[in-house]
Design a protein around this motif. Structure first.
Motif, PDB file in Angstrom:
ATOM      1  N   LEU A  42       0.558  -0.766  -0.506  1.00  0.00           N
ATOM      2  CA  LEU A  42       0.023   0.043   0.111  1.00  0.00           C
ATOM      3  C   LEU A  42       0.708   1.401   0.067  1.00  0.00           C
ATOM      4  O   LEU A  42       0.455   2.485  -0.608  1.00  0.00           O
ATOM      5  CB  LEU A  42      -1.352  -0.126   0.795  1.00  0.00           C
ATOM      6  CG  LEU A  42      -1.946  -1.199   1.128  1.00  0.00           C
ATOM      7  CD1 LEU A  42      -2.693  -1.352   1.982  1.00  0.00           C
ATOM      8  CD2 LEU A  42      -3.019  -0.586  -0.217  1.00  0.00           C
ATOM      9  N   VAL A  43       1.706   1.116   0.668  1.00  0.00           N
ATOM     10  CA  VAL A  43       3.008   2.508   0.417  1.00  0.00           C
ATOM     11  C   VAL A  43       3.359   3.068  -0.485  1.00  0.00           C
ATOM     12  O   VAL A  43       3.374   3.745  -0.799  1.00  0.00           O
ATOM     13  CB  VAL A  43       3.416   1.951   1.602  1.00  0.00           C
ATOM     14  CG1 VAL A  43       4.979   3.615   2.014  1.00  0.00           C
ATOM     15  CG2 VAL A  43       3.078   2.121   3.563  1.00  0.00           C
ATOM     16  N   ARG A  85       5.046   6.478  -1.233  1.00  0.00           N
ATOM     17  CA  ARG A  85       6.373   7.264  -0.610  1.00  0.00           C
ATOM     18  C   ARG A  85       7.236   6.044   0.312  1.00  0.00           C
ATOM     19  O   ARG A  85       7.094   6.275   1.972  1.00  0.00           O
ATOM     20  CB  ARG A  85       4.948   7.705   0.769  1.00  0.00           C
ATOM     21  CG  ARG A  85       3.995   9.043   0.095  1.00  0.00           C
ATOM     22  CD  ARG A  85       3.130   9.067   1.514  1.00  0.00           C
ATOM     23  NE  ARG A  85       2.309   9.693   0.942  1.00  0.00           N
ATOM     24  CZ  ARG A  85       1.396   9.934   1.040  1.00  0.00           C
ATOM     25  NH1 ARG A  85       0.767   8.847   2.360  1.00  0.00           N
ATOM     26  NH2 ARG A  85      -0.264  10.079   0.445  1.00  0.00           N
ATOM     27  N   ILE A  86       7.893   4.808   0.085  1.00  0.00           N
ATOM     28  CA  ILE A  86       8.170   4.433   0.169  1.00  0.00           C
ATOM     29  C   ILE A  86       9.679   4.520  -0.237  1.00  0.00           C
ATOM     30  O   ILE A  86      10.050   3.889  -1.555  1.00  0.00           O
ATOM     31  CB  ILE A  86       7.915   2.622  -0.097  1.00  0.00           C
ATOM     32  CG1 ILE A  86       8.658   1.812   1.125  1.00  0.00           C
ATOM     33  CG2 ILE A  86       8.550   2.304  -1.145  1.00  0.00           C
ATOM     34  CD1 ILE A  86       8.355   0.462   1.289  1.00  0.00           C
ATOM     35  N   GLY A  87      11.150   3.782   0.766  1.00  0.00           N
ATOM     36  CA  GLY A  87      12.454   4.912  -0.008  1.00  0.00           C
ATOM     37  C   GLY A  87      13.382   3.350   0.795  1.00  0.00           C
ATOM     38  O   GLY A  87      12.371   2.122   0.895  1.00  0.00           O
ATOM     39  N   PRO A  88      14.664   3.739   0.377  1.00  0.00           N
ATOM     40  CA  PRO A  88      15.350   1.730   1.150  1.00  0.00           C
ATOM     41  C   PRO A  88      15.537   1.993   2.931  1.00  0.00           C
ATOM     42  O   PRO A  88      15.286   0.558   3.043  1.00  0.00           O
ATOM     43  CB  PRO A  88      16.400   2.339   0.409  1.00  0.00           C
ATOM     44  CG  PRO A  88      16.486   4.347   0.026  1.00  0.00           C
ATOM     45  CD  PRO A  88      15.370   4.852  -0.459  1.00  0.00           C
ATOM     46  N   VAL A  89      15.100   3.001   3.777  1.00  0.00           N
ATOM     47  CA  VAL A  89      15.335   2.516   4.421  1.00  0.00           C
ATOM     48  C   VAL A  89      13.714   1.935   5.287  1.00  0.00           C
ATOM     49  O   VAL A  89      13.790   0.732   5.723  1.00  0.00           O
ATOM     50  CB  VAL A  89      15.736   4.239   5.607  1.00  0.00           C
ATOM     51  CG1 VAL A  89      15.255   4.197   6.892  1.00  0.00           C
ATOM     52  CG2 VAL A  89      16.734   4.295   4.981  1.00  0.00           C
ATOM     53  N   ILE A 125      10.766  -2.598   6.743  1.00  0.00           N
ATOM     54  CA  ILE A 125       9.889  -3.985   6.556  1.00  0.00           C
ATOM     55  C   ILE A 125      10.854  -5.642   6.256  1.00  0.00           C
ATOM     56  O   ILE A 125      10.669  -7.202   6.789  1.00  0.00           O
ATOM     57  CB  ILE A 125       9.068  -3.788   5.046  1.00  0.00           C
ATOM     58  CG1 ILE A 125       8.103  -2.213   5.209  1.00  0.00           C
ATOM     59  CG2 ILE A 125       8.578  -4.812   4.866  1.00  0.00           C
ATOM     60  CD1 ILE A 125       7.564  -1.687   4.472  1.00  0.00           C
ATOM     61  N   GLY A 126      11.740  -5.885   5.784  1.00  0.00           N
ATOM     62  CA  GLY A 126      12.716  -6.334   5.029  1.00  0.00           C
ATOM     63  C   GLY A 126      13.530  -7.483   7.111  1.00  0.00           C
ATOM     64  O   GLY A 126      12.558  -8.285   7.346  1.00  0.00           O
ATOM     65  N   ALA A 127      13.425  -6.308   7.826  1.00  0.00           N
ATOM     66  CA  ALA A 127      13.698  -6.854   8.670  1.00  0.00           C
ATOM     67  C   ALA A 127      12.672  -7.247  10.032  1.00  0.00           C
ATOM     68  O   ALA A 127      12.855  -8.793  10.900  1.00  0.00           O
ATOM     69  CB  ALA A 127      15.057  -5.476   9.351  1.00  0.00           C
ATOM     70  N   PHE A 128      12.183  -6.599   9.548  1.00  0.00           N
ATOM     71  CA  PHE A 128      11.124  -7.219  10.441  1.00  0.00           C
ATOM     72  C   PHE A 128       9.768  -8.330  10.007  1.00  0.00           C
ATOM     73  O   PHE A 128       9.323  -9.513  10.515  1.00  0.00           O
ATOM     74  CB  PHE A 128       9.356  -5.931  10.899  1.00  0.00           C
ATOM     75  CG  PHE A 128       9.652  -5.033  12.355  1.00  0.00           C
ATOM     76  CD1 PHE A 128       9.885  -4.905  13.178  1.00  0.00           C
ATOM     77  CD2 PHE A 128       9.912  -3.358  11.446  1.00  0.00           C
ATOM     78  CE1 PHE A 128      10.287  -4.342  14.070  1.00  0.00           C
ATOM     79  CE2 PHE A 128      10.273  -2.908  12.490  1.00  0.00           C
ATOM     80  CZ  PHE A 128      10.806  -2.921  13.752  1.00  0.00           C
ATOM     81  N   SER A 129       9.803  -8.490   8.579  1.00  0.00           N
ATOM     82  CA  SER A 129       9.636 -10.096   8.345  1.00  0.00           C
ATOM     83  C   SER A 129       9.661 -10.922   7.915  1.00  0.00           C
ATOM     84  O   SER A 129       9.730 -11.902   8.644  1.00  0.00           O
ATOM     85  CB  SER A 129       9.557  -9.002   6.534  1.00  0.00           C
ATOM     86  OG  SER A 129       8.559  -8.307   6.011  1.00  0.00           O
TER      87      SER A 129
END
Length: 189
Positions: A153-154, A159-163, A168-172
């Motif tokens: 959605l983001v 509105r999504i950048g590399p950070v 998201i990857g770390a939490f996933s």
């Protein structure tokens, strides 16, 4: 302190409960009630007295094995599976399957969703964890699909950048692994 409220008694009964997961629920409840009654009737008050009563009852695994043997083939208890997926191995698989399903969604949505659903069904059906641990396992396993949905959605909103992608990857990956670790630690307790 009443003997039944003593931490040694609680640990003993929890171990017997875990080890008798293969018994029918009614038979298992009856066994635990008999053990509680025996401990309460003993009127032990201090650590030494409680240890003596528990020693008289026998090791929890021995008590559980006897109850499982008594149930025998004529009983309604399903036999515990033999081989590499028996006992603790099966419990470890159930503890890690929801997290694995959540992580598989990253590569194969269908296989991941199927594994996640099966893992959560096995987790909630298992008597090895209390409701709190089952909720933790569920919440951490479903973080991947939820984070992917939020990320999608983001991303579509631009509105999504590399950070954000790294977070998201770390939490996933981190949350499902942490949930599996909580479930595995609860097995050892």
């Amino acid at each position: 302190m009443n003997a039944i409220d003593h931490p040694l008694v609680a640990a003993y009964l929890d171990t017997v409960a875990r080890e008798t997961a293969g018994l029918p629920a009614e038979r298992r409840a009856e066994l635990l009630a008999d053990l509680r009654e025996h401990i309460e009737v003993s009127d032990a008050r201090d650590d030494a007295g409680i240890r003596a009563v528990l020693a008289e009852l026998g090791e929890p695994r021995t008590v559980a094995a006897s109850a499982l043997a008594e149930e025998g083939p004529a009983g309604t208890a399903a036999p515990l599976p033999a081989g590499p997926l028996s006992g603790r191995s099966a419990a470890r698989l159930v503890a890690t399957l929801p997290a694995l399903g959540g992580l598989l969604i990253l590569g194969s949505p269908f296989a991941g969703a199927l594994t996640l659903a099966i893992g959560l069904a096995l987790l909630w059906k298992s008597p090895l964890w209390d409701t709190r641990h089952k909720r933790i396992g569920t919440a951490t396993a479903v973080t991947v699909p939820v984070l992917l949905l939020i990320g999608g959605l983001v991303l579509t909103a631009g509105r999504i950048g590399p950070v954000e992608v790294l977070l998201i990857g770390a939490f996933s990956i981190g949350l499902p692994v942490a949930g599996a670790m909580v479930l595995l630690r609860a097995l050892r307790a």
